[in-house]
Design an enzyme around this catalytic site. Structure first.
Site, mmCIF file in Angstrom:
data_model
loop_
_atom_site.group_PDB
_atom_site.id
_atom_site.type_symbol
_atom_site.label_atom_id
_atom_site.label_comp_id
_atom_site.label_asym_id
_atom_site.label_seq_id
_atom_site.Cartn_x
_atom_site.Cartn_y
_atom_site.Cartn_z
ATOM 1 N N LYS A 68 38.880 21.753 12.529
ATOM 2 C CA LYS A 68 38.389 23.136 12.520
ATOM 3 C C LYS A 68 38.454 23.818 13.891
ATOM 4 O O LYS A 68 38.717 25.007 13.986
ATOM 5 C CB LYS A 68 36.959 23.201 11.961
ATOM 6 C CG LYS A 68 36.909 22.886 10.464
ATOM 7 C CD LYS A 68 35.515 23.025 9.911
ATOM 8 C CE LYS A 68 35.466 22.534 8.473
ATOM 9 N NZ LYS A 68 34.149 22.672 7.860
ATOM 10 N N ASP A 105 32.418 28.800 5.755
ATOM 11 C CA ASP A 105 31.397 27.780 5.477
ATOM 12 C C ASP A 105 29.994 28.379 5.402
ATOM 13 O O ASP A 105 29.223 28.069 4.495
ATOM 14 C CB ASP A 105 31.412 26.688 6.559
ATOM 15 C CG ASP A 105 32.611 25.765 6.426
ATOM 16 O OD1 ASP A 105 33.109 25.586 5.293
ATOM 17 O OD2 ASP A 105 33.053 25.225 7.457
#
Ligand code: ATR
Length: 283
Positions: A68, A105
């Site tokens: 990420k 997220d």
């Protein structure tokens, strides 16, 4: 010849990823024609593989552990929420050829808590366990909901204190070690440590969860995680794992790529039905 639009999730390991299944169900439901695959990509290969994927006509990528932060650097530009979280889980090819980086997220978590489970964040005393990448990604969207207070507790107290300081401008947030939790109470405890992945549990004092309080583990599995069990043992009215967050963050990525918002409830219900041990535990 019309080529099918291609998407993928990159991660390492990636074998057990549910993302191809989730995006396949979204595509079917919304009648979108696309391909979505899972590709095992170690960190050292990330930029070459992403370059190749987009050069060969790929339209969008999801990036998971441990990629990420690399995806954040790879993006040509980023949304504000990705900028703040310093992590990107969604890369999207733009009309001008540039690659946009986003992080879905946090919004995925908030949607699962608030919309799917009717858990109130506004006015609540919230505890986030852990001060790594997973915590960083959820702090701004949680603070946007105006909680009464937010405490970040971490094994390494210093990291929690530093992380909290970065978010001071967004609301009331403090950091501490687990020993700083004695005699405090919370309405919602979120586990964002990676402890669950190894079946471990942070050391939590008894009485930490307020009456009518809820627990949520960002991790998920086919069986209840150690933290979900802790929540139930501590009389949480709801003690949930992160499967709903996974589906919601995927729906948000799907929307970014396709401009169509899939319904998440049927997909969550289907995936839950395939986890009989979770259903039994909730009874
Ligand atoms: P992620 O990107 O998943 O957040 P990370 O950045 O490596 O991964 O962060 C992992 C988090 O889980 C950290 O907060 C870590 O605590 P430390 O900062 O003290 O290392 C926490 N963690 C991992 N294993 C743990 C355990 N067994 N008990 C408590 N906390 C744990």
């Amino acid at each position: 010849m019309t080529l099918i639009d291609r998407y993928a999730v990159f991660g390492h390991p990636i074998k057990h990823s549910k993302s191809p299944r989730i995006h396949g169900l979204f595509a079917e439901q919304t009648e979108q024609v696309l391909e979505y695959t899972a590709q095992d990509v170690p960190a050292e290969q990330f930029s070459n593989r992403a370059e190749k994927f987009f050069a060969e006509g790929g339209k969008g990528l999801n990036c998971t552990v441990p990629l990420k932060e690399l995806a954040w650097s790879y993006a040509d530009y980023r949304t504000e929420r990705a900028q703040i979280s310093k992590a990107v889980n969604t890369l999207a090819l733009q009309a001008d050829g540039a690659i946009l980086g986003d992080n879905t997220d946090g919004i995925g978590l908030v949607t699962d808590l608030v919309t799917n489970h009717a858990i109130r964040l506004s006015g609540s005393r919230i505890l986030v366990l852990g001060a790594g990448g997973a915590s960083r990604g959820i702090l701004a969207p949680i603070l946007e909901q105006s909680p009464h207070s937010l405490v970040i507790a971490n094994r390494t107290a210093d990291k929690a204190i530093k992380l909290a300081a970065e978010f001071h401008a967004n609301g009331s947030v403090i950091g501490c070690g687990f020993d700083g939790l004695e005699s405090r109470q919370f309405d919602l405890i979120l586990n964002a440590t990676s402890a669950s992945l190894s079946g471990q549990l942070p050391p939590l004092p008894t009485g930490l969860l307020a009456e009518e309080g809820c627990c949520y583990d960002l991790a998920y599995g086919n069986e209840p995680t150690a933290f979900v069990r802790w929540g139930l043992e501590n009389h949480a009215v709801k003690s949930l794992d992160g499967l709903g967050m996974l589906v919601e963050q995927a729906a948000e990525a799907f929307f970014i790529w396709r401009g169509v918002r899939p319904r998440t409830q049927p997909v969550i219900a289907l995936l839950n039905a395939e986890r009989p041990l979770i259903a039994d535990y909730r009874k």
